[in-house]
Design a protein around this motif. Structure first.
Motif, short mmCIF file in Angstrom:
data_model
loop_
_atom_site.label_atom_id
_atom_site.label_comp_id
_atom_site.label_asym_id
_atom_site.label_seq_id
_atom_site.Cartn_x
_atom_site.Cartn_y
_atom_site.Cartn_z
N LYS A 91 0.83 -1.20 0.00
CA LYS A 91 0.00 0.00 0.00
C LYS A 91 0.88 1.26 0.00
O LYS A 91 0.59 2.22 -0.70
CB LYS A 91 -0.92 -0.01 1.22
CG LYS A 91 -2.05 0.97 1.12
CD LYS A 91 -3.08 0.80 2.22
CE LYS A 91 -3.98 2.02 2.29
NZ LYS A 91 -3.32 3.18 2.90
N ALA A 94 2.14 1.87 -3.43
CA ALA A 94 1.11 2.48 -4.28
C ALA A 94 1.00 3.97 -3.97
O ALA A 94 0.88 4.81 -4.87
CB ALA A 94 -0.23 1.79 -4.04
N GLU A 95 1.08 4.30 -2.68
CA GLU A 95 1.03 5.70 -2.27
C GLU A 95 2.19 6.47 -2.90
O GLU A 95 2.03 7.59 -3.39
CB GLU A 95 1.14 5.75 -0.74
CG GLU A 95 0.59 6.98 -0.10
CD GLU A 95 0.63 6.83 1.41
OE1 GLU A 95 -0.32 6.25 1.95
OE2 GLU A 95 1.61 7.26 2.04
N ALA A 98 1.49 7.13 -6.46
CA ALA A 98 0.47 8.16 -6.58
C ALA A 98 1.07 9.54 -6.35
O ALA A 98 0.76 10.50 -7.06
CB ALA A 98 -0.65 7.89 -5.59
N ILE A 99 1.95 9.64 -5.33
CA ILE A 99 2.60 10.93 -5.04
C ILE A 99 3.40 11.39 -6.26
O ILE A 99 3.30 12.55 -6.68
CB ILE A 99 3.53 10.79 -3.82
CG1 ILE A 99 2.73 10.57 -2.55
CG2 ILE A 99 4.42 12.02 -3.68
CD1 ILE A 99 3.57 10.23 -1.35
N LEU A 101 3.03 10.58 -9.44
CA LEU A 101 2.17 10.93 -10.58
C LEU A 101 1.52 12.29 -10.38
O LEU A 101 1.62 13.18 -11.24
CB LEU A 101 1.10 9.85 -10.76
CG LEU A 101 0.11 10.11 -11.90
CD1 LEU A 101 0.79 9.91 -13.23
CD2 LEU A 101 -1.10 9.21 -11.80
N THR A 232 10.18 7.88 -3.18
CA THR A 232 10.47 6.81 -2.24
C THR A 232 11.18 7.32 -0.99
O THR A 232 11.22 6.63 0.01
CB THR A 232 11.37 5.73 -2.88
OG1 THR A 232 12.56 6.35 -3.34
CG2 THR A 232 10.67 5.03 -4.02
N ILE A 265 11.21 -1.32 -4.19
CA ILE A 265 11.48 -0.06 -4.88
C ILE A 265 12.15 -0.32 -6.22
O ILE A 265 11.76 0.24 -7.25
CB ILE A 265 12.36 0.86 -4.00
CG1 ILE A 265 11.59 1.28 -2.75
CG2 ILE A 265 12.81 2.08 -4.79
CD1 ILE A 265 12.43 2.07 -1.78
#
Lengths: 289, 294
Positions: A91, A94-95, A98-99, A101, A232, A265
């Motif tokens: 999760k 995925a976060e 999203a950050i 993008l 990351t 990563i």
């Protein structure tokens, strides 16, 4: 060797060869040599000074390498221990994506109009051009991690601060790159639109924008790749994503978790790189940016 | 004098127009599809990253307040009224900034040396063995992909707090980044000099030294300078994880709300980065100019 006789002839005639060519082609150039030596010496000198000043010592390096070796030993094999933990990390990953993008897209949306002011061939005002450029430089001079710390003060801990941090750092970079793309655009379409009676706005819209859009799209994709890497780490200061878990696991010395996170990563970055270079290839062809 | 342009016969014209419209429509459909996919991705990402526009607009005042507050001294006066008070720690800060630049320099040099020793092995045109090329490339890729601050976090545990882990973290990451660029430069060289040296009996090292190296050195130097510039920015945040430089002081003053210190430190960092940007730019121009000279 059968060429011995010929070689002797060749070298016997070496003086004649030298005479036939300009003498200075063969003359050593002491000045050039000294310049090279001076540059190499200066670079090496500062390096040694730096190593001493920053308190490098053999004891420290070898002791550290020993400990590093045992840490790497403890990292293997990568293992999150439980499924629940793996899900949490998934999760967080995925976060992170999203950050990256959202940060990249927001930065592009904000930087695009700004870049018109920073492009010399679009913005005729010297003063406005100067201030836009310096403003973008200033934004660019502040690192993503510092932006993250500042935004945490505004919207609190969490991934949203990370989005805003990536956005802020990239506005400067995008503004510079986009305006450079505009300055490199061919003038002829602009002249064509003007000659056909178009206004300045129309000249920009139909003369410049179509030329720079593919370049801009490919730069956005390229930055999305690099932002996946930045995203990351911003968790280290509390701005969401996988970095939070990474720094926590390193501080609590859970090395198998650490290597699992690093592996995640690496895989994610490799996949994003693959997709993005495909898309970039489709947009601008094999030409590199 | 007027010329008339012959119009196409109607049958041909409608066919052409229809083909044109079909092509435009296809392009538009592709664009709409891409936009829709992107829109969906943004929605999902927005949900995942807890984007909250209301919170943002409710707190955006905080941001402007915060920025404004950075330029106010503790006694409530603007920083411009008392520059000496604003930059009260200048001596200490300049020393830390110097350390930061030194960390970047040493890290860049060590990383460039590592990249230099690996890049020829990672180039397909100079190394015949596919296994060596593959190994060298994967190694460089690994060191490039792991962010330097992650290396720093791990190195702080093994080498202790201070600039040493910072330098090593920057060096390892730089090795990966420069190694890739160096290898690309080497793969684009003219192979004729290499063949010449090989034909006159030179071994692999002679080929690299006398045929490849003269072609690539100025490009290497230019990439090295570019990387140094990036590493100065990187070194400025190494202190966030205890790996030396000015970052430690900066993160402390941000967390402890020493507002005017934050702005002073940021100005110091930005000014240093800009000066180094300008200096490396001049050097790179000269390098590239020297290369293109006939």
């Amino acid at each position: 060797m059968t060429t011995n006789g010929n070689a002797a002839d060749l070298f016997g005639d070496l003086d004649a060869v030298r005479r036939r060519h300009h003498a200075d082609h063969f003359a050593p150039r002491p000045l050039d040599r000294m310049r090279v030596l001076a540059i190499v010496g200066a670079l090496a000198g500062v390096l040694v000074y730096g190593l001493v000043e920053l308190e490098f010592s053999f004891a420290k390096i070898f002791g550290g390498l020993g400990r590093l070796g045992s840490i790497v030993g403890l990292m293997l094999p990568p293992d999150p221990e439980t499924w629940a933990k793996a899900m949490v990390y998934g999760k967080a990953l995925a976060e992170t994506l999203a950050i990256a993008l959202l940060g990249t897209l927001l930065a592009a949306v904000i930087a695009f109009p700004l870049s018109f002011f920073a492009a010399r061939n679009v913005n005729a005002s010297r003063v406005l051009h100067f201030f836009t450029r310096r403003g973008l430089d200033t934004i660019r001079g502040v690192d993503t991690l510092i932006w993250a710390l500042i935004w945490i003060n505004v919207v609190g801990l969490g991934p949203f601060a990370g989005v805003l941090a990536i956005m802020s750092a990239d506005i400067g970079a995008f503004g510079k790159l986009f305006s450079e793309a505009m300055e490199a655009a061919d003038r002829k379409p602009v002249e064509g639109v003007t000659a056909a009676g178009g206004s300045t706005a129309e000249a920009v819209r139909f003369g410049i924008v179509p030329q720079v859009l593919p370049v801009i799209a490919s730069q956005i994709l390229y930055y999305f790749e690099s932002n996946t890497r930045s995203a990351t780490i911003i968790g280290i200061v509390g701005a969401g994503g996988i970095g939070l878990h990474l720094s926590e696991q390193i501080r609590t010395l859970e090395w198998q978790h650490v290597s699992f996170l690093i592996l995640m990563i690496l895989v994610a970055v490799a996949i994003i790189d693959r997709i993005s270079s495909r898309l970039r290839f489709a947009i601008i062809g094999p030409r590199a940016i | 004098m007027s010329a008339t342009i012959a119009a196409l016969p109607p049958a041909q014209r409608t066919a052409l127009l229809r083909a044109y419209e079909a092509a435009v429509a296809a392009k538009r459909r592709r664009f709409m599809l891409g936009a829709a996919v992107l829109f969906l991705l943004v929605l999902v990402a927005g949900h995942t990253a807890e984007v909250d526009a209301r919170k943002f607009f409710a707190n955006i005042g905080n941001f402007t307040n915060y920025i404004a507050r950075l330029f106010v001294l503790d006694n409530g006066a603007s920083v411009l009224t008392d520059p000496a008070e604003w930059f009260w720690g200048l001596d200490k800060w300049l020393k830390l900034m110097g350390e930061t630049v030194l960390i970047a320099y040493v890290g860049t040099m060590l990383g460039a040396l590592g990249a230099f020793s690996l890049c020829f092995a990672a180039s397909r045109n100079l190394t015949r063995s596919g296994a060596i090329v593959w190994t060298a490339r994967r190694f460089l890729e690994f060191t490039r992909t792991v962010p330097e601050i992650v290396f720093a976090l791990i190195f702080v545990v093994s080498f202790g707090l201070g600039p040493v882990p910072g330098v090593l973290a920057i060096a390892i990451h730089t090795m990966g980044a420069l190694g890739k660029l160096f290898a690309e430069v080497v793969e684009n060289i003219d192979m004729k000099p290499v063949e010449g040296v090989a034909a006159s009996g030179g071994d692999w090292f002679a080929q690299v030294r006398f045929a490849a190296l003269p072609q690539v050195l100025s490009n290497f130097a230019s990439y090295g300078l570019l990387r140094f510039e990036i590493n100065v920015r990187g070194a400025a945040v190494m202190g966030f994880v205890g790996a030396g430089g000015i970052g430690q002081t900066l993160v402390e003053s941000i967390r402890k709300f020493y507002y005017s210190d934050v702005s002073a430190l940021l100005i110091l960092i930005i000014a240093t980065v800009m000066i180094i940007d300008a200096a490396t730019e001049v050097l790179r121009r000269r390098l590239i100019g020297a290369e293109n000279r006939p």
